[in-house]
Design an enzyme around this catalytic site. Structure first.
Site, mmCIF file in Angstrom:
data_model
loop_
_atom_site.group_PDB
_atom_site.id
_atom_site.type_symbol
_atom_site.label_atom_id
_atom_site.label_comp_id
_atom_site.label_asym_id
_atom_site.label_seq_id
_atom_site.Cartn_x
_atom_site.Cartn_y
_atom_site.Cartn_z
ATOM 1 N N SER A 58 0.831 -1.203 0.000
ATOM 2 C CA SER A 58 0.000 0.000 0.000
ATOM 3 C C SER A 58 0.862 1.247 0.000
ATOM 4 C CB SER A 58 -0.921 0.029 1.220
ATOM 5 O OG SER A 58 -1.622 1.256 1.298
ATOM 6 N N TYR A 105 -3.046 -1.328 10.076
ATOM 7 C CA TYR A 105 -3.029 -1.708 8.661
ATOM 8 C C TYR A 105 -1.684 -1.352 8.034
ATOM 9 C CZ TYR A 105 -4.069 -1.580 3.662
ATOM 10 O OH TYR A 105 -4.040 -1.763 2.298
#
Length: 248
Positions: A127, A140
């Site tokens: 990400s 996350y």
């Protein structure tokens, strides 16, 4: 004929990547937790196999059914929005089991055959949030940043065996299910003292009209990572991810 195994193909990045590789002549093993052939194009180049990356037996069955694998794309993942204080440790473990340990487990499963053949490519989808920290995404981000660091180290281990390791870092992608799934996990994870912060953050996200990442952007980045041996070890995917990588 080259074969690619992609995890998390029921929607979003994985679905777009499976379609692109099949359209460009690859044999695709598209895996997902619940086997659904209806989400993919009807083509003899795509095989759909059930796979849970947190289940060792499921991994073993999928690898055996897939046969020789030239490229592995570790795309399966889950999102999480929430304050650290309000996130149960069981939820944090679930996130790392899928995003981090599931990626490691899948890679361990394919490495012996790649090493014996002397070639192969592993692409880990992480990400662009790892380019810069954001509130309410700490757990996350940690699960994805761990994969980035692991990939860099592993690449040095595998280089002499002809195995390439690449990371693809997608930007913000509102047209995928990741945001919806993350929001579902967020319920109850924002204690009252953090509510003002959360409201400001969510309002900012909703009003942001800047460039975003499409699933096709990610598919093209994965294609580049797999087919171009001279590409960078880390590839941002999408215009916002590119901007973040340049600002880093």
């Amino acid at each position: 004929m080259s074969t690619i195994l992609i995890t998390g193909c029921s929607s979003g990045f994985g679905l777009a990547t499976a379609r692109l590789f099949a359209e460009r002549g690859w044999d695709v093993v598209a895996t997902m937790r619940t086997q659904r052939e209806d989400v993919l194009l009807q083509t003899d180049r795509i095989r759909v196999i059930a796979l849970d990356v947190t289940d060792p037996e499921s991994i073993a069955r999928a690898i055996e059914a897939a046969g020789p694998i030239d490229a592995l794309v570790n795309n399966a993942g889950i999102g999480l929005l929430g304050a650290v204080e309000g996130t149960p440790i069981t939820v944090a473990r679930e996130l790392f089991e899928t995003n981090t340990l599931g990626t490691i487990a899948m890679t361990q499963a394919v490495l012996p055959q790649m090493r014996e053949r002397g070639n192969g490519t592993i692409v880990n989808v992480t990400s662009s949030v790892t380019y810069g920290s954001l509130p309410l995404l700490s757990i996350y981000t940690a699960s994805k940043a761990a994969v980035n660091a692991w990939s860099d180290s592993m690449a040095m281990e595998l280089e002499s065996f002809g195995i390439r390791v690449r990371t693809v870092l997608p930007g913000r992608a509102p047209d995928t299910s990741l945001i919806e799934n993350a929001s579902n996990r967020m319920k109850g994870a924002i204690p009252e003292p953090y509510a003002p912060l959360a409201e400001r953050i969510f309002a900012g996200w909703q009003s942001d009209t800047g460039p975003v990442t499409s699933a096709d952007d990610v598919a093209e980045a994965v294609w580049e990572a797999v087919t171009n041996p001279n590409t960078s070890a880390s590839l941002p995917a999408g215009p916002d991810a590119v901007a973040l990588s340049q600002a880093k």
